[in-house]
Design a protein around this motif. Structure first.
Motif, short mmCIF file in Angstrom:
data_model
loop_
_atom_site.label_atom_id
_atom_site.label_comp_id
_atom_site.label_asym_id
_atom_site.label_seq_id
_atom_site.Cartn_x
_atom_site.Cartn_y
_atom_site.Cartn_z
N SER A 176 41.77 57.61 25.68
CA SER A 176 41.12 58.65 24.87
C SER A 176 39.61 58.66 25.07
N ASN A 177 39.07 57.57 25.61
CA ASN A 177 37.63 57.48 25.86
C ASN A 177 37.30 57.48 27.35
N PHE A 178 38.25 57.96 28.16
CA PHE A 178 38.04 58.04 29.61
C PHE A 178 36.80 58.88 29.91
N ASN A 179 35.96 58.36 30.81
CA ASN A 179 34.72 59.04 31.20
C ASN A 179 34.72 59.20 32.71
N SER A 180 34.90 60.41 33.19
CA SER A 180 35.05 60.64 34.63
C SER A 180 33.79 60.29 35.42
N THR A 181 32.62 60.27 34.76
CA THR A 181 31.39 59.97 35.49
C THR A 181 31.29 58.50 35.89
N THR A 182 32.16 57.65 35.34
CA THR A 182 32.14 56.23 35.71
C THR A 182 32.82 55.99 37.06
N VAL A 183 33.68 56.91 37.49
CA VAL A 183 34.55 56.66 38.64
C VAL A 183 33.76 56.40 39.91
N GLU A 184 32.68 57.15 40.10
CA GLU A 184 31.86 56.98 41.30
C GLU A 184 31.31 55.57 41.43
N HIS A 185 31.15 54.87 40.30
CA HIS A 185 30.48 53.56 40.29
C HIS A 185 31.43 52.38 40.12
N LEU A 186 32.73 52.60 40.15
CA LEU A 186 33.69 51.52 39.92
C LEU A 186 33.52 50.41 40.96
N MET A 187 33.59 49.16 40.49
CA MET A 187 33.33 48.01 41.37
C MET A 187 34.38 47.87 42.47
N CYS A 188 35.59 48.39 42.22
CA CYS A 188 36.66 48.26 43.21
C CYS A 188 36.39 49.06 44.48
N ARG A 189 35.43 49.95 44.44
CA ARG A 189 35.23 50.87 45.54
C ARG A 189 34.53 50.23 46.74
N ASP A 190 33.68 49.23 46.50
CA ASP A 190 33.00 48.59 47.63
C ASP A 190 33.25 47.08 47.68
N GLU A 191 34.35 46.66 47.07
CA GLU A 191 34.63 45.22 46.92
C GLU A 191 36.01 44.87 47.46
N LEU A 192 36.12 43.66 47.98
CA LEU A 192 37.41 43.03 48.23
C LEU A 192 37.51 41.81 47.34
N SER A 193 38.64 41.67 46.66
CA SER A 193 38.91 40.50 45.82
C SER A 193 39.93 39.63 46.55
N TYR A 231 42.91 41.96 47.43
CA TYR A 231 43.14 42.93 46.36
C TYR A 231 41.93 43.84 46.25
N ASP A 232 42.10 44.95 45.55
CA ASP A 232 40.97 45.86 45.35
C ASP A 232 39.99 45.34 44.31
N CYS A 233 40.47 44.56 43.37
CA CYS A 233 39.60 44.01 42.33
C CYS A 233 40.27 42.79 41.72
N ASP A 234 39.49 42.07 40.93
CA ASP A 234 39.98 40.85 40.29
C ASP A 234 41.12 41.15 39.32
N PHE A 235 41.09 42.31 38.68
CA PHE A 235 42.13 42.66 37.72
C PHE A 235 43.46 42.94 38.42
N ASN A 236 43.41 43.66 39.53
CA ASN A 236 44.62 43.86 40.32
C ASN A 236 45.16 42.53 40.83
N GLN A 237 44.25 41.62 41.16
CA GLN A 237 44.68 40.29 41.61
C GLN A 237 45.51 39.60 40.53
N MET A 238 45.05 39.65 39.29
CA MET A 238 45.76 38.96 38.22
C MET A 238 47.07 39.66 37.83
N GLU A 239 47.16 40.95 38.16
CA GLU A 239 48.39 41.69 37.89
C GLU A 239 49.28 41.78 39.13
N ASN A 240 48.93 41.02 40.16
CA ASN A 240 49.72 40.95 41.40
C ASN A 240 49.94 42.33 42.00
N LEU A 241 48.85 43.06 42.16
CA LEU A 241 48.88 44.39 42.77
C LEU A 241 48.01 44.33 44.04
N PRO A 242 48.56 43.81 45.14
CA PRO A 242 47.75 43.56 46.34
C PRO A 242 47.32 44.85 47.04
#
Length: 337
Positions: free
Chosen positions: A253-270, A278-289
């Motif tokens: 309900s508080n989704f803000n589309s302007t944050t998407v451009e700056h998401l850490m997963c976009r230029d990171e490998l975990s 993984y794309d990010c540390d959170f995907n790593q912990m949820e086993n989403l390679p």
């Protein structure tokens, strides 16, 4: 602490899958950040830990994967940041070799510290070691008040953290421009469905700085306000309270589309301790390679064989991604906008 704004929530609302909320695929930019989880062993067992780390965990980096990571850091000049996490990264295999090769190759090294590790047997050299290697320390201090910290992290953690911060200040951290000391704020876990967004980061940083300076003579550089994502122990807690789904609904309900451009997963490998990507540390912990456009799961060894870090086109997402895009956004470097 700053009074947080409570936002009403319609508990009967349906959660929109995150991928549909975006309309278009979430794509990778050029990789510049290598975040490495060295393992899950830690001297603490914090109630909000998404890694579910503790002293009882034994998982950590192997010599083989450590060498692959060293080769990766040496091979790719595009890596600007090597971000070490855990568990308590300072107590895990590969910490010092990776720090040293990264610094020798001109990378900024970040270590995500719980601070109390400095007082464990065998680790009292870590503050001096980090200072000598100009390691940027990002330290967890989920509140500037003792009761809130000890409730989340364990009895006595606040006092130990204060002593550790004073120790780092004596070494020049928070004052020398080459010795950066950042703190991390996490909200307390909600007891009811009256959820609230993370407080304004700039205002909260000023509150931290005034309080810690007046009471303990502590200075630091930046405060990162991070949203608790509903994974790991936070997810287990929310499920016990029957708040998991309502919390996801609140975040959406508080989704803000302007944050998407700056998401850490976009230029990171975990990278995990097994060498999986993984794309990010959170995907790593949820086993989403991470996967290539051909659907192939990635490992560090496959990146080395391919001779490129930029094999991923589309980032894998899940509903907990709403935690990074709610309000002002959230990342390992704090708010996004």
């Amino acid at each position: 602490m700053v009074q947080q704004k409570v936002i009403p929530l319609a508990l009967d609302s349906v959660i929109t899958p995150f991928r549909k909320k975006l309309n278009l695929p979430l794509t990778k930019k050029q990789i510049t950040v290598l975040q490495i989880n060295l393992g899950k062993r830690c001297n603490l067992a914090c109630s909000h830990c998404h890694v579910e780390a503790s002293p009882k965990r034994t998982e950590e980096l192997s010599p083989e994967v450590c060498q692959q990571l060293i080769t990766l850091i040496e091979k790719f000049p595009q890596i600007k940041f090597v971000d070490l996490t855990g568990g308590a990264p300072e107590m895990l295999y590969g910490f010092k070799p990776i720090v040293e090769v990264a610094r020798a190759n001109g990378k900024q090294v970040i270590v995500r510290s719980n601070l109390t590790i400095y007082f464990e047997s065998g680790f009292s050299d870590i503050p001096d070691y980090c200072a000598q290697n100009q390691v940027r320390i990002v330290a967890s201090l989920p509140c500037y008040l003792s009761d809130n910290v000890d409730k989340m992290r364990g009895n006595g953690v606040y006092d130990a953290s204060i002593r550790a911060l004073q120790w780092l200040n004596r070494l020049g951290y928070g004052q020398d421009p080459n010795l950066i000391l950042d703190l991390v704020y996490n909200p307390q876990l909600p007891a009811t469905a009256n959820f609230s967004l993370t407080p304004n980061q700039a205002s909260l940083e000023q509150d931290y700085k005034v309080f810690l300076q007046e009471h303990f003579g502590i200075c630091f550089n930046n405060l990162f306000a991070i949203t608790n994502l509903p994974i790991g122990r936070t997810k287990l807690y929310l499920e016990r309270k029957e708040l998991h789904r309502p919390y996801l609904q609140f975040l959406e309900s508080n989704f803000n589309s302007t944050t998407v451009e700056h998401l850490m997963c976009r230029d990171e490998l975990s990278i995990d301790y097994l060498g999986n990507v993984y794309d990010c540390d959170f995907n790593q912990m949820e086993n989403l390679p991470s996967k290539t456009h051909d659907g192939e799961m990635l490992t560090v060894n496959k990146l080395l064989t391919a001779g490129t870090l930029d094999l991923i086109e589309n980032i894998r997402t899940a509903n907990y991604c709403y935690g990074c895009t709610a309000g002002s956004g959230s990342s390992c470097g704090g708010t996004l906008i």
